[in-house]
Design a protein around this motif. Structure first.
Motif, short mmCIF file in Angstrom:
data_model
loop_
_atom_site.label_atom_id
_atom_site.label_comp_id
_atom_site.label_asym_id
_atom_site.label_seq_id
_atom_site.Cartn_x
_atom_site.Cartn_y
_atom_site.Cartn_z
N GLU A 19 13.26 16.01 -17.26
CA GLU A 19 13.14 14.62 -16.81
C GLU A 19 13.77 14.39 -15.44
O GLU A 19 13.24 13.63 -14.62
N ARG A 57 11.17 15.45 -13.23
CA ARG A 57 9.89 14.75 -13.42
C ARG A 57 9.94 13.34 -12.84
O ARG A 57 9.00 12.90 -12.18
N LEU A 75 3.46 18.24 -15.51
CA LEU A 75 4.61 17.33 -15.53
C LEU A 75 5.41 17.47 -16.83
O LEU A 75 6.64 17.42 -16.82
N ASN A 76 4.69 17.67 -17.91
CA ASN A 76 5.36 17.76 -19.22
C ASN A 76 6.30 18.96 -19.29
O ASN A 76 7.20 18.99 -20.13
N LEU A 100 8.24 19.85 -16.85
CA LEU A 100 9.43 19.60 -16.01
C LEU A 100 10.49 18.83 -16.78
O LEU A 100 10.16 17.89 -17.50
N ALA A 102 10.74 20.31 -7.64
CA ALA A 102 9.70 19.84 -8.57
C ALA A 102 8.31 19.93 -7.94
O ALA A 102 7.34 20.34 -8.60
#
Lengths: 179, 232
Positions: free
Chosen positions: A118, A121, A113-114, A116, A155
């Motif tokens: 925002e 995310r 996730l980090n 991606l 995503a």
């Protein structure tokens, strides 16, 4: 006064009802426990000040999540040091839908996730919390529904690839050690 | 139904929060049967469903810090924890009770203020104005006796309970104003003592009076005439 009686009662009800979900959201957005605690606290401090804006208690959760995202974005803009992977080529990558489902670890997921940006995310976090509809996500992010679905698709694909690759590396390493 | 609509409905179909309208399910099913591309997309979507479940489960796997909501409420409302509050109330109550008790004990036991005049005038002050007051006082001390009626009680200086022949008896002391004549009287009830009934020689400074079931042993100083001033 508000829909619960006093402001204190209303804010207490918000904390009792939504603290856990907001903290999880804050943690997945920021990737750190301290930042998550600070963000969650900031949300309720703002909510206490702006409680008069919440007309319908049924909208409390979306309202609080929106406050949290705005608070997070405000912090990120102030820091401006985070680097993310580019998702430009993601659409062309074939989705490996037939790959076996790996065991997804919470920390591995956070690492993925980090990476991606925002805008990708946030919808994917809200999507997997499963409490929010596409419409809810679109409203929280203030973007069209189609944009949400498009970003989500990309995503999710990146997450699947990242987690599958991690699983493959782990498996290969484990086999290599056995030889 | 065209492919665009079918792909859109497919996206919604795997969301618990996005239930398809029953009127949309059948047309979608027909389209998937007729369109190999959309059927493949549906198949792929089904295949990644396991992924989605695994990611969703991991996504929600975030431990909530213990005590944070309570601390947040304290900060929001400027309150201390309930437990602290209870302890503080209990402590305050205990401190108040202790303070009141200590104050009460001090008040009861506080030193009595005595002036020089009090000390100078005390010897001239009578303890009781009559024999009945002395009898009442001794009764409260557990000694039921009758004091001698022959004395001037304005000259009474002390009433004591002393041990005589291993028994508790009353001792009354009378002092005349000029301090030259004084007498101490032992009150001996006949129910407890079989005292001598005869007169004692005058030069022994002791006089025995038997009256109303009591023997009064009077030890005196000064002249007998002076003693008479004491005696009514």
């Amino acid at each position: 006064m508000s829909w619960f009686g006093s402001n204190k009662t209303a804010v207490e009800a918000l904390v009792d009802g939504h603290y856990a979900a907001l903290y999880r959201y804050a943690y997945r957005l920021s990737g750190a426990t301290q930042a998550a605690e600070d963000l969650t606290q900031e949300v309720f401090l703002q909510a206490q000040k702006m409680l008069h804006q919440l007309r319908d208690p049924a909208n409390a959760k979306s309202w609080l999540f929106t406050i949290l995202r705005n608070a997070y974005l405000h912090r990120v803009r102030a820091e401006k040091s985070t680097r993310f992977v580019s998702l430009d080529g993601v659409a062309e990558v074939a989705d490996r839908g037939n790959a076996p489902v790996p065991i997804v670890d919470s920390a591995q997921l956070q690492a993925a996730l980090n990476q991606l940006p925002e805008v990708f995310r946030t919808p994917v976090i809200l999507y997997y919390f499963e409490d929010f509809s596409y419409k809810d996500i679109a409203e929280q992010m203030n973007v069209p529904l189609g944009t949400v679905m498009s970003r989500l698709a990309r995503a999710k694909m990146v997450l699947r690839q990242s987690l599958t690759e991690h699983a493959e590396v782990t498996t290969t390493t484990a086999h290599g050690e056995g030889i | 139904m065209d492919c665009q609509d079918a792909r859109l409905l497919l996206a919604f179909s795997d969301r618990p929060s996005e239930k398809l309208d029953p009127a949309e399910i059948q047309p979608l099913q027909h389209h998937l049967e007729a369109c190999p591309d959309c059927a493949l997309a549906a198949e792929r979507q089904q295949a990644v469903r396991g992924f989605d479940l695994a990611i969703g489960s991991a996504m929600r796997d975030v431990p909530i810090p213990i005590g944070q909501p309570a601390m947040l409420k304290q900060q929001l409302f400027g309150e201390r924890p309930v437990l602290w509050k209870r302890w503080s109330v209990a402590s305050a109550a205990a401190a108040l009770i202790f303070a009141l008790t200590a104050s009460g004990v001090y008040y009861v036991n506080r030193p009595t203020v005595v002036t020089t005049n009090d000390l100078l005038t005390w010897p001239q002050q009578g303890i009781a104005s009559n024999a009945e007051d002395v009898d009442s006082f001794l009764e409260k001390q557990g000694l039921n006796v009758r004091s001698p009626r022959v004395f001037d009680y304005s000259l009474l200086r002390s009433v004591e309970i002393v041990e005589f022949q291993k028994r508790r008896v009353a001792k009354l002391t009378f002092i005349a104003n000029d301090e030259k004549v004084s007498a101490s009287v032992l009150v001996l009830p006949h129910r407890q003592f079989d005292a001598p009934n005869q007169d004692i020689q005058a030069n022994l400074s002791i006089r025995i009076i038997n009256e109303d079931g009591y023997t009064y042993a009077i030890y005196y100083q000064g002249r007998l005439d002076g003693l008479l001033r004491v005696l009514n």
